[in-house]
Design an enzyme around this catalytic site. Sequence first.
Site, PDB file in Angstrom:
ATOM      1  N   ASN A   1       3.700  52.577  68.711  1.00  0.00           N
ATOM      2  CA  ASN A   1       3.831  53.393  67.492  1.00  0.00           C
ATOM      3  C   ASN A   1       2.470  53.519  66.811  1.00  0.00           C
ATOM      4  O   ASN A   1       1.479  52.981  67.295  1.00  0.00           O
ATOM      5  CB  ASN A   1       4.883  52.786  66.560  1.00  0.00           C
ATOM      6  CG  ASN A   1       4.501  51.375  66.141  1.00  0.00           C
ATOM      7  OD1 ASN A   1       3.505  51.166  65.469  1.00  0.00           O
ATOM      8  ND2 ASN A   1       5.280  50.386  66.601  1.00  0.00           N
TER       9      ASN A   1
ATOM     10  N   ASP B   1      11.375  47.809  68.422  1.00  0.00           N
ATOM     11  CA  ASP B   1      12.731  47.251  68.410  1.00  0.00           C
ATOM     12  C   ASP B   1      13.263  47.054  69.825  1.00  0.00           C
ATOM     13  O   ASP B   1      14.081  46.176  70.065  1.00  0.00           O
ATOM     14  CB  ASP B   1      13.665  48.181  67.633  1.00  0.00           C
ATOM     15  CG  ASP B   1      13.327  48.169  66.149  1.00  0.00           C
ATOM     16  OD1 ASP B   1      12.984  47.083  65.642  1.00  0.00           O
ATOM     17  OD2 ASP B   1      13.386  49.239  65.506  1.00  0.00           O
TER      18      ASP B   1
ATOM     19  N   LYS C   1       2.853  52.330  89.382  1.00  0.00           N
ATOM     20  CA  LYS C   1       2.898  53.531  88.543  1.00  0.00           C
ATOM     21  C   LYS C   1       4.131  54.385  88.892  1.00  0.00           C
ATOM     22  O   LYS C   1       4.384  54.656  90.070  1.00  0.00           O
ATOM     23  CB  LYS C   1       1.615  54.339  88.776  1.00  0.00           C
ATOM     24  CG  LYS C   1       1.511  55.534  87.887  1.00  0.00           C
ATOM     25  CD  LYS C   1       0.231  56.301  88.145  1.00  0.00           C
ATOM     26  CE  LYS C   1       0.305  57.642  87.440  1.00  0.00           C
ATOM     27  NZ  LYS C   1      -0.778  58.513  87.825  1.00  0.00           N
TER      28      LYS C   1
ATOM     29  N   PRO D   1      13.375  40.564  70.286  1.00  0.00           N
ATOM     30  CA  PRO D   1      13.772  39.604  69.255  1.00  0.00           C
ATOM     31  C   PRO D   1      13.271  40.062  67.895  1.00  0.00           C
ATOM     32  O   PRO D   1      12.216  40.704  67.798  1.00  0.00           O
ATOM     33  CB  PRO D   1      13.061  38.314  69.678  1.00  0.00           C
ATOM     34  CG  PRO D   1      11.958  38.737  70.581  1.00  0.00           C
ATOM     35  CD  PRO D   1      12.391  40.017  71.225  1.00  0.00           C
ATOM     36  N   ASP D   2      14.027  39.777  66.830  1.00  0.00           N
ATOM     37  CA  ASP D   2      13.574  40.089  65.472  1.00  0.00           C
ATOM     38  C   ASP D   2      12.763  38.894  64.977  1.00  0.00           C
ATOM     39  O   ASP D   2      13.303  37.822  64.714  1.00  0.00           O
ATOM     40  CB  ASP D   2      14.782  40.374  64.566  1.00  0.00           C
ATOM     41  CG  ASP D   2      14.334  40.974  63.238  1.00  0.00           C
ATOM     42  OD1 ASP D   2      13.366  40.442  62.651  1.00  0.00           O
ATOM     43  OD2 ASP D   2      14.921  41.980  62.817  1.00  0.00           O
ATOM     44  N   ILE D   3      11.448  39.100  64.870  1.00  0.00           N
ATOM     45  CA  ILE D   3      10.541  37.973  64.579  1.00  0.00           C
ATOM     46  C   ILE D   3      10.811  37.411  63.194  1.00  0.00           C
ATOM     47  O   ILE D   3      11.004  36.208  63.010  1.00  0.00           O
ATOM     48  CB  ILE D   3       9.066  38.439  64.698  1.00  0.00           C
ATOM     49  CG1 ILE D   3       8.809  38.981  66.105  1.00  0.00           C
ATOM     50  CG2 ILE D   3       8.117  37.306  64.352  1.00  0.00           C
ATOM     51  CD1 ILE D   3       7.468  39.651  66.298  1.00  0.00           C
TER      52      ILE D   3
ATOM     53  N   PHE E   1       8.353  43.933  55.423  1.00  0.00           N
ATOM     54  CA  PHE E   1       8.012  45.307  55.037  1.00  0.00           C
ATOM     55  C   PHE E   1       9.106  46.220  55.572  1.00  0.00           C
ATOM     56  O   PHE E   1       9.592  46.003  56.680  1.00  0.00           O
ATOM     57  CB  PHE E   1       6.654  45.723  55.630  1.00  0.00           C
ATOM     58  CG  PHE E   1       5.497  45.360  54.740  1.00  0.00           C
ATOM     59  CD1 PHE E   1       5.148  44.033  54.555  1.00  0.00           C
ATOM     60  CD2 PHE E   1       4.777  46.346  54.087  1.00  0.00           C
ATOM     61  CE1 PHE E   1       4.094  43.693  53.717  1.00  0.00           C
ATOM     62  CE2 PHE E   1       3.710  46.018  53.250  1.00  0.00           C
ATOM     63  CZ  PHE E   1       3.369  44.684  53.069  1.00  0.00           C
TER      64      PHE E   1
ATOM     65  N   LYS F   1      17.871  45.158  54.431  1.00  0.00           N
ATOM     66  CA  LYS F   1      17.062  44.279  55.290  1.00  0.00           C
ATOM     67  C   LYS F   1      16.764  42.948  54.596  1.00  0.00           C
ATOM     68  O   LYS F   1      16.724  41.901  55.240  1.00  0.00           O
ATOM     69  CB  LYS F   1      15.752  44.976  55.655  1.00  0.00           C
ATOM     70  CG  LYS F   1      15.982  46.015  56.717  1.00  0.00           C
ATOM     71  CD  LYS F   1      14.758  46.803  57.055  1.00  0.00           C
ATOM     72  CE  LYS F   1      15.196  47.980  57.907  1.00  0.00           C
ATOM     73  NZ  LYS F   1      14.145  48.935  58.150  1.00  0.00           N
TER      74      LYS F   1
ATOM     75  N   LYS G   1      18.234  39.981  56.841  1.00  0.00           N
ATOM     76  CA  LYS G   1      17.241  39.129  57.504  1.00  0.00           C
ATOM     77  C   LYS G   1      16.964  37.865  56.688  1.00  0.00           C
ATOM     78  O   LYS G   1      16.117  37.069  57.058  1.00  0.00           O
ATOM     79  CB  LYS G   1      15.945  39.912  57.723  1.00  0.00           C
ATOM     80  CG  LYS G   1      16.110  41.148  58.615  1.00  0.00           C
ATOM     81  CD  LYS G   1      14.767  41.753  58.993  1.00  0.00           C
ATOM     82  CE  LYS G   1      14.947  43.072  59.713  1.00  0.00           C
ATOM     83  NZ  LYS G   1      13.895  43.343  60.698  1.00  0.00           N
TER      84      LYS G   1
HETATM   85  O1  C5P Z   1      14.169  46.212  60.999  1.00  0.00           O
HETATM   86  P1  C5P Z   1      12.849  46.740  60.636  1.00  0.00           P
HETATM   87  O2  C5P Z   1      11.931  46.880  61.797  1.00  0.00           O
HETATM   88  O3  C5P Z   1      12.806  47.965  59.798  1.00  0.00           O
HETATM   89  O4  C5P Z   1      12.308  45.585  59.651  1.00  0.00           O
HETATM   90  C1  C5P Z   1      11.067  45.592  59.143  1.00  0.00           C
HETATM   91  C2  C5P Z   1      10.541  44.191  58.938  1.00  0.00           C
HETATM   92  O5  C5P Z   1      10.944  43.312  59.982  1.00  0.00           O
HETATM   93  C3  C5P Z   1       9.045  44.177  58.983  1.00  0.00           C
HETATM   94  O6  C5P Z   1       8.595  43.163  58.122  1.00  0.00           O
HETATM   95  C4  C5P Z   1       8.741  43.859  60.433  1.00  0.00           C
HETATM   96  O7  C5P Z   1       7.452  43.297  60.596  1.00  0.00           O
HETATM   97  C5  C5P Z   1       9.840  42.882  60.755  1.00  0.00           C
HETATM   98  N1  C5P Z   1      10.268  42.896  62.166  1.00  0.00           N
HETATM   99  C6  C5P Z   1      10.041  41.794  62.955  1.00  0.00           C
HETATM  100  N2  C5P Z   1      10.480  41.781  64.267  1.00  0.00           N
HETATM  101  C7  C5P Z   1      11.110  42.848  64.775  1.00  0.00           C
HETATM  102  C8  C5P Z   1      11.357  43.987  63.985  1.00  0.00           C
HETATM  103  C9  C5P Z   1      10.899  43.987  62.681  1.00  0.00           C
HETATM  104  O8  C5P Z   1       9.444  40.825  62.480  1.00  0.00           O
HETATM  105  N3  C5P Z   1      11.516  42.829  66.037  1.00  0.00           N
END
Ligand code: C5P
Length: 401
Positions: free
Chosen positions: A215, A284, A294, A310-312, A328, A342, A346
């Site tokens: 992105n 995501d 390739k 994974p959602d960090i 953010f 969120k 979260k």
């Molecule tokens: O769910 P979304 O991506 O909109 O959430 C945004 C927040 O979650 C940001 O702080 C982003 O850095 C964090 N995030 C993360 N790991 C992910 C997706 C988002 O830490 N896989």
Amino acid sequence: MTHLAQKKIILGITGGIAAYKSAELTRRLKEQGADVRVVMTPGAKEFITPLTFQALSGNPVSDSLLDRDAEAAMGHIELARWADLILVAPASADFLARLSHGFANDLLSTLCLATSAPIAVAPAMNQLMWKNKATQANCHTLKQRGILLLGPNSGDQACGETGLGRMMEPDQLVSATASLLRNNDPQAGPLHGKKVVITAGPTREALDPIRFISNHSSGKMGFALARAALAAGAQTIIIAGPVYQETPNGAERINTVTAKGMYRASLEHAPSADIFIATAAVADYRPLQIAGQKIKKSAKQISIELTRNPDIIAAVAALPEKPFTVGFAAETNDLINYAKGKLQNKKLDLIVANDVARSDIGFNSDQNAVTVISADKHQNLAQANKDQIAEQLIKIIASAL
Ligand code: C5P
């Protein structure tokens, strides 16, 4: 007593009519208890004499890089080490250009290269010279390197024009210098003794050995926050995706590429952190399979199967002893509601919402305008450059702690 007491300051003076105000500035710095050594460029001496500064500072004035007597008294490297701060006021367009390109063709520019002390510059020049893209680009480079720009002010100019380009007044420069020294004093910042971990930039998810999904995140906001956290006295670790951002002096940088890599680095450092700030635009999803070779174009249509990353930040917020966690939310619509969702889902302490549908702020821009949301309040931070937004955010986080 201010933070200037007993501080050793090199006051650099370059060629500009505002140099006459530097005489007053020398007096003000001395009044605050600073030990001032003046260094003049050849251009500065065309405007005001070294004798004036010698009398006001009570120290010999240095003006030559290759003077045997001066080098024998206090050599340029010794002088660079001596300083707690170098303040260049006035800083001419020519000096800013030389500094941004790393020239060492006179004593003052050499000292700036040879010092580990913070450097502040107070530009002073004709308003068109200030607006010129070359000057602006040089100032941008200097800021990125952590050099503090003080001013310029706007108003009437000695050349008869009106606009931005007047040197800041001596009193303003004295208080800005005092706060710079306070911010650089690790014992004095509001985050002294705290460890801050910041994720920044995009992640890249490979499709095959040469292609990836990513992105437009530039990492600017995360690196601005790292600079602000350092200025507030924090031990700062920045976990960066692939971005072209300079590592701020004093920060530890861990480079990552994929969401999984950023996750591993975050989970290694977050448990011992006091504050975790996630500015990264983490992908995501990632391709379920990475092709070993390739991918060739043959079929008219191909599909790529994606799997969730994974959602960090959610993982960090679920730690048994979680740090103060700040996320953010970059949204294109219904900003506040999505951001609040969120914050709750979260389990964050704070979320910073920004509208990425606007092209003048957010992704890749130097500007941002955000709403800071916690469980019980909202706070709007008006549009400003990302360094200013970062400073305000760090203040909010420090007081929420
Ligand atoms: O769910 P979304 O991506 O909109 O959430 C945004 C927040 O979650 C940001 O702080 C982003 O850095 C964090 N995030 C993360 N790991 C992910 C997706 C988002 O830490 N896989």
